[in-house]
Design a protein around this motif. Structure first.
Motif, PDB file in Angstrom:
ATOM      1  N   TYR A 163      34.373  48.975  40.211  1.00  0.00           N
ATOM      2  CA  TYR A 163      33.159  47.921  40.786  1.00  0.00           C
ATOM      3  C   TYR A 163      33.663  47.232  41.626  1.00  0.00           C
ATOM      4  O   TYR A 163      34.670  46.968  42.072  1.00  0.00           O
ATOM      5  N   TYR A 164      32.702  46.934  42.776  1.00  0.00           N
ATOM      6  CA  TYR A 164      33.002  46.179  43.870  1.00  0.00           C
ATOM      7  C   TYR A 164      32.090  45.041  43.987  1.00  0.00           C
ATOM      8  O   TYR A 164      30.644  45.424  43.927  1.00  0.00           O
ATOM      9  N   ASN A 165      32.401  43.774  44.360  1.00  0.00           N
ATOM     10  CA  ASN A 165      31.787  42.866  44.634  1.00  0.00           C
ATOM     11  C   ASN A 165      32.325  42.111  45.815  1.00  0.00           C
ATOM     12  O   ASN A 165      33.299  42.338  46.374  1.00  0.00           O
ATOM     13  N   LYS A 166      31.945  40.642  45.817  1.00  0.00           N
ATOM     14  CA  LYS A 166      32.704  39.670  46.700  1.00  0.00           C
ATOM     15  C   LYS A 166      34.302  39.387  46.425  1.00  0.00           C
ATOM     16  O   LYS A 166      34.967  39.200  47.275  1.00  0.00           O
ATOM     17  N   ARG A 167      34.487  39.712  45.168  1.00  0.00           N
ATOM     18  CA  ARG A 167      35.970  39.791  45.019  1.00  0.00           C
ATOM     19  C   ARG A 167      36.869  41.073  45.330  1.00  0.00           C
ATOM     20  O   ARG A 167      38.112  40.870  45.502  1.00  0.00           O
ATOM     21  N   THR A 192      38.344  33.418  49.020  1.00  0.00           N
ATOM     22  CA  THR A 192      37.419  33.931  48.345  1.00  0.00           C
ATOM     23  C   THR A 192      36.802  33.409  47.166  1.00  0.00           C
ATOM     24  O   THR A 192      35.379  33.524  47.168  1.00  0.00           O
ATOM     25  N   HIS A 193      37.388  32.546  46.438  1.00  0.00           N
ATOM     26  CA  HIS A 193      36.853  31.874  45.390  1.00  0.00           C
ATOM     27  C   HIS A 193      35.939  30.957  45.835  1.00  0.00           C
ATOM     28  O   HIS A 193      34.503  31.041  45.103  1.00  0.00           O
ATOM     29  N   ASN A 194      35.840  30.252  46.934  1.00  0.00           N
ATOM     30  CA  ASN A 194      34.856  29.195  47.229  1.00  0.00           C
ATOM     31  C   ASN A 194      33.734  29.765  48.252  1.00  0.00           C
ATOM     32  O   ASN A 194      32.785  29.395  48.004  1.00  0.00           O
ATOM     33  N   MET A 195      34.137  30.918  48.757  1.00  0.00           N
ATOM     34  CA  MET A 195      32.949  31.398  49.574  1.00  0.00           C
ATOM     35  C   MET A 195      31.787  32.498  48.692  1.00  0.00           C
ATOM     36  O   MET A 195      30.959  32.356  49.274  1.00  0.00           O
ATOM     37  N   GLN A 196      32.331  32.575  47.497  1.00  0.00           N
ATOM     38  CA  GLN A 196      31.421  33.161  46.639  1.00  0.00           C
ATOM     39  C   GLN A 196      30.100  32.423  46.376  1.00  0.00           C
ATOM     40  O   GLN A 196      29.331  33.031  45.860  1.00  0.00           O
ATOM     41  N   TYR A 208      26.909  39.555  44.765  1.00  0.00           N
ATOM     42  CA  TYR A 208      26.156  39.359  46.044  1.00  0.00           C
ATOM     43  C   TYR A 208      24.909  38.713  45.377  1.00  0.00           C
ATOM     44  O   TYR A 208      24.240  39.058  44.305  1.00  0.00           O
ATOM     45  N   ARG A 209      24.014  37.870  46.119  1.00  0.00           N
ATOM     46  CA  ARG A 209      22.881  37.175  45.614  1.00  0.00           C
ATOM     47  C   ARG A 209      21.862  37.279  46.804  1.00  0.00           C
ATOM     48  O   ARG A 209      22.388  37.133  47.864  1.00  0.00           O
ATOM     49  N   ILE A 210      20.794  37.410  46.568  1.00  0.00           N
ATOM     50  CA  ILE A 210      19.719  37.247  47.584  1.00  0.00           C
ATOM     51  C   ILE A 210      18.547  36.489  47.013  1.00  0.00           C
ATOM     52  O   ILE A 210      18.042  36.291  45.969  1.00  0.00           O
ATOM     53  N   ARG A 231      41.274  49.886  50.235  1.00  0.00           N
ATOM     54  CA  ARG A 231      41.178  49.293  51.620  1.00  0.00           C
ATOM     55  C   ARG A 231      39.736  49.636  52.673  1.00  0.00           C
ATOM     56  O   ARG A 231      39.363  48.734  53.115  1.00  0.00           O
ATOM     57  N   ALA A 232      39.381  50.754  52.189  1.00  0.00           N
ATOM     58  CA  ALA A 232      38.204  51.418  53.063  1.00  0.00           C
ATOM     59  C   ALA A 232      36.777  50.609  52.455  1.00  0.00           C
ATOM     60  O   ALA A 232      36.055  50.915  53.119  1.00  0.00           O
ATOM     61  N   VAL A 233      36.800  50.427  51.143  1.00  0.00           N
ATOM     62  CA  VAL A 233      35.485  50.021  50.514  1.00  0.00           C
ATOM     63  C   VAL A 233      35.215  48.681  51.118  1.00  0.00           C
ATOM     64  O   VAL A 233      36.044  47.572  50.872  1.00  0.00           O
ATOM     65  N   PHE A 234      33.791  48.451  51.416  1.00  0.00           N
ATOM     66  CA  PHE A 234      33.338  47.413  52.073  1.00  0.00           C
ATOM     67  C   PHE A 234      31.970  47.134  52.000  1.00  0.00           C
ATOM     68  O   PHE A 234      31.156  48.119  52.156  1.00  0.00           O
ATOM     69  N   SER A 235      31.286  45.807  51.738  1.00  0.00           N
ATOM     70  CA  SER A 235      30.256  45.388  51.903  1.00  0.00           C
ATOM     71  C   SER A 235      29.957  43.820  51.811  1.00  0.00           C
ATOM     72  O   SER A 235      30.858  43.388  51.421  1.00  0.00           O
TER      73      SER A 235
END
Length: 700
Positions: free
Chosen positions: A113-117, A491-495, A129-131, A29-33
């Motif tokens: 691993y951590y990403n938008k999901r 979550t699914h659509n915001m990606q 994540y994309r740039i 729960r603490a992990v975020f980006s």
């Protein structure tokens, strides 16, 4: 326990000893980006610019963190630490191509691993994540309050330009002027006009400014025979029925001459250059007044198709006897516009009906850009014209943008060129498209800035709060109050969004194509043609409406109010959703609430550009947080028909036990309350008790 040998310990004691002497487990729960300015610096980097990415973890909780970018693995170092968290950071060197990245976390031999999901044991590239280097959405649009106006139904500021009875024929019948402003639209009312116009908008600019509006979005205003004007007759001019009629005269139709070739009043009004130029000048005045109040304005571009009245086709013989106009493609194979449309048979002139119509509608001929470079360049000039002096509009909303062209490859090429055309004239103009499906392929930084946010806002919100889809055509009880489905769909659509696209996405509850959200609160399936308009007003729940507006004003994106929603308008889907603004009959409590919640949205920068994190959910209850370096807010909604109590883990927003939080607003079915109330933080949480059908915003 220390005096016993290991063999003498119970199983539970051995487990405790193991836990005490091993690395702590990951606090997920603490992990975020994310891609906001606290976790990606800069948020929207230029090409060839280095960018710092950051990952938050619980303090002293992990051994190492890495960012994996396009297959390259870079170790992150602690950039900052506070009472609750460590912030790991590393620098990525950009070039010109889109990059993707995600994070890896190590604790001893444990790797995740951590990403938008969120956290996963295996990488899931779909949520990376994309740039897009060099892609930047206008800062003025990030979290801005938009206000959509269907012009004919907003306010009549000039009765002399009103469409009159029998002025012309449209879709098989004569036009009608509706003299009762408050009359509900008939089920078949595309040719009925109430008289709203640009002067009416000018007269109400102070109202919009006092409401707190940042951006006005106008449904189409260019010459067109319908009240909705998605069937353009002339892209170069504002419709004089919305503008100014300097030269009037001519005859209306009757049963003895039911042919638009003889609709001389309409022909004079819409083809006379003095009328057209004066109407364009009124738009200049409107935009100048909008800008003088610190607001922006965007126009509606309908480029997939035009209308059968269009001067290039001229199926209705509007331009046939006008010497300053060329002959239309419907009349003659020698028309300079025959390649503007796809005719299936090129041997049936005059009166060639064998052209492609959008969705088969002969009144909506599809434009054949592949067949005509002249047409292609013409529309690129139109794209520039209206955002350039003297008009200076602030961007485009694009109708059915993914349908344009006859192939996806051509469609993407067109919008790339359209973007170049618009941005060359006004680099901070917005390009905002209508699209009902995954928009990822258009949101790569080279085409659209953003979209009307159906999939990642309107649909999930209406399913969760009302159980209805956006037309009120279907009810699904399994989605009503289903917090897990709400969070998963979001979550699914915001990606599919780049960060700049997400922060500028048009987050609507209602619009001109769907039922009014207030009507959806009655949980009733129906339309005006089978239930009648009065049913749209019955059994509505203002508590649910206010819950929806609280979500709208606190979610990532640009909250967009459909005219009249703030005043309590109801209505089934098109055309009942296009009722007139109820001037003098506004729901004053709902109007006051909108002014207050808009003020709150604008007070906290975190609600415009900050991070978002889900905090808590149970049946009928959702809670999430928005925060940045300055503001920390928790939002909670109770959509149940009974009071609910629960705890919110506000520590996930960076709030410690030494702090307290304060209520900003509480909404209920019958009222709203901005009185301050303190909430003490205990063990990282606050306890809330929410009334039925209520929402709350708390700041810390």
């Amino acid at each position: 326990m220390l005096h016993k040998t290991f063999r003498e310990l119970s199983l539970a004691q051995k487990l405790l000893l193991y836990i005490d002497n091993n690395k702590p487990i990951l606090d997920e729960r603490a992990v975020f980006s994310d891609g906001t300015k606290e976790y990606r610096i800069p948020c929207e980097p230029k090409a060839d610019e280095p960018v710092k990415v950051r990952l938050r973890t619980k303090k002293d909780n992990i051994d190492k963190a890495f960012v994996i970018c396009n297959g390259n693995r870079l170790e992150l170092l602690i950039d900052e630490t506070d009472e609750l968290f460590d912030y790991y950071a590393g620098e990525i060197n950009l070039e010109k191509e889109i990059i993707e990245y995600y994070f890896e976390i190590n604790i001893g031999s444990f790797r995740c691993y951590y990403n938008k999901r969120g956290i996963s044991r295996e990488p899931n590239t779909h949520f990376n994540y994309r740039i897009s280097p060099g892609f930047k959405t206008p800062d003025w649009a990030k979290g801005a309050i938009f206000y959509q106006i269907f012009v004919d139904r907003f306010y009549n500021g000039n009765e002399s330009n009103d469409v009159v009875d029998n002025e012309y024929l449209y879709v098989g019948n004569f036009t009608r002027k509706i003299n009762d402003w408050y009359k509900y639209p008939d089920a078949d009312s595309v040719r009925d006009f109430y008289g709203g116009d640009l002067k009416g908008i000018i007269d109400k600019l102070d109202y919009l400014s006092n409401l707190g509006i940042d951006v006005i979005y106008l449904n189409p205003i260019f010459v067109s025979p319908s009240n909705h004007k998605y069937d353009t007759q002339d892209y170069d001019f504002v419709d004089p029925h919305f503008g100014v009629i300097v030269n009037d005269g001519g005859e209306v139709l009757n049963d003895d001459n039911p042919c638009n070739e003889y609709a001389t009043k309409y022909i004079m009004r819409t083809t006379n250059k003095e009328n057209l130029e004066a109407s364009n000048q009124l738009l200049v005045e409107l935009i100048e007044q909008v800008h003088s109040r610190g607001m922006k304005i965007i126009l509606d571009g309908v480029f997939n198709h035009c209308g059968s009245f269009n001067k290039w086709l001229d199926r209705e013989n509007i331009y046939k006897n006008q010497t300053e106009y060329d002959i239309g493609a419907y009349e003659s194979k020698n028309s300079p516009y025959t390649r503007f449309f796809h005719f299936h048979c090129r041997c049936e002139w005059p009166n060639n009906t064998n052209y492609d119509g959008w969705w088969g509608y002969e009144t909506l001929p599809k434009l054949n850009f592949e067949g005509s470079a002249v047409l292609y360049n013409y529309i690129m000039n139109i794209a520039r014209k209206w955002v350039s002096p003297p008009f200076n509009a602030d961007g485009w909303r694009l109708d059915v943008a993914a349908d344009l062209g006859y192939s996806q490859e051509f469609n993407h090429m067109f919008w790339r060129d359209f973007r170049k055309s618009v941005k060359s004239a006004k680099d901070d103009a917005i390009i905002l498209a209508e699209h009902y499906d995954n928009s990822r392929d258009w949101l790569l930084g080279d085409q659209w800035d953003t979209i009307m946010n159906y999939d990642a806002f309107m649909e999930p919100v209406t399913w969760f709060l009302t159980g209805l889809e956006k037309h009120s055509d279907e009810y699904k009880g399994e989605l009503l109050n289903n917090h897990k489905a709400f969070f998963d769909i979001m979550t699914h659509n915001m990606q599919s969004f780049l960060t700049g696209s997400l922060l500028t996405a048009m987050n609507e509850l209602s619009n001109h194509d769907h039922s009014r959200f207030m009507t959806r609160t009655n949980h009733m399936v129906g339309r005006t043609n089978n239930l009648g308009p009065e049913k749209a007003n019955e059994n509505i729940n203002k508590g649910i409406m206010k819950e929806a507006v609280v979500i709208q004003m606190t979610w990532q994106g640009a909250p967009t109010i459909y005219y009249g929603d703030e005043a309590g308008l109801c209505g089934w889907t098109d055309p009942d959703n296009r009722r007139t603004f109820p001037w003098g009959k506004e729901d004053q409590e709902l109007l006051s609430f909108h002014k207050e919640i808009i003020s709150i949205h604008k007070r906290y920068q975190a609600l415009r550009t900050g991070s978002l994190k889900y905090l808590y959910g149970e049946w009928g209850v959702i809670s999430y947080g928005r925060w940045d370096d300055n503001d920390k807010l928790a939002i909670a909604v109770n959509n149940n028909d009974e009071e609910r109590s629960f705890h919110i883990p506000v520590w996930e927003l960076g709030i410690t036990d030494s702090q307290s939080m304060e209520r900003v607003i509480l909404t209920t079915r019958d009222s709203f309350n901005t009185d301050k109330e303190k909430y003490e933080v205990e063990r990282g949480k606050i306890r809330l008790t929410l009334p039925k059908y209520s929402a709350i915003i708390i700041s810390g």
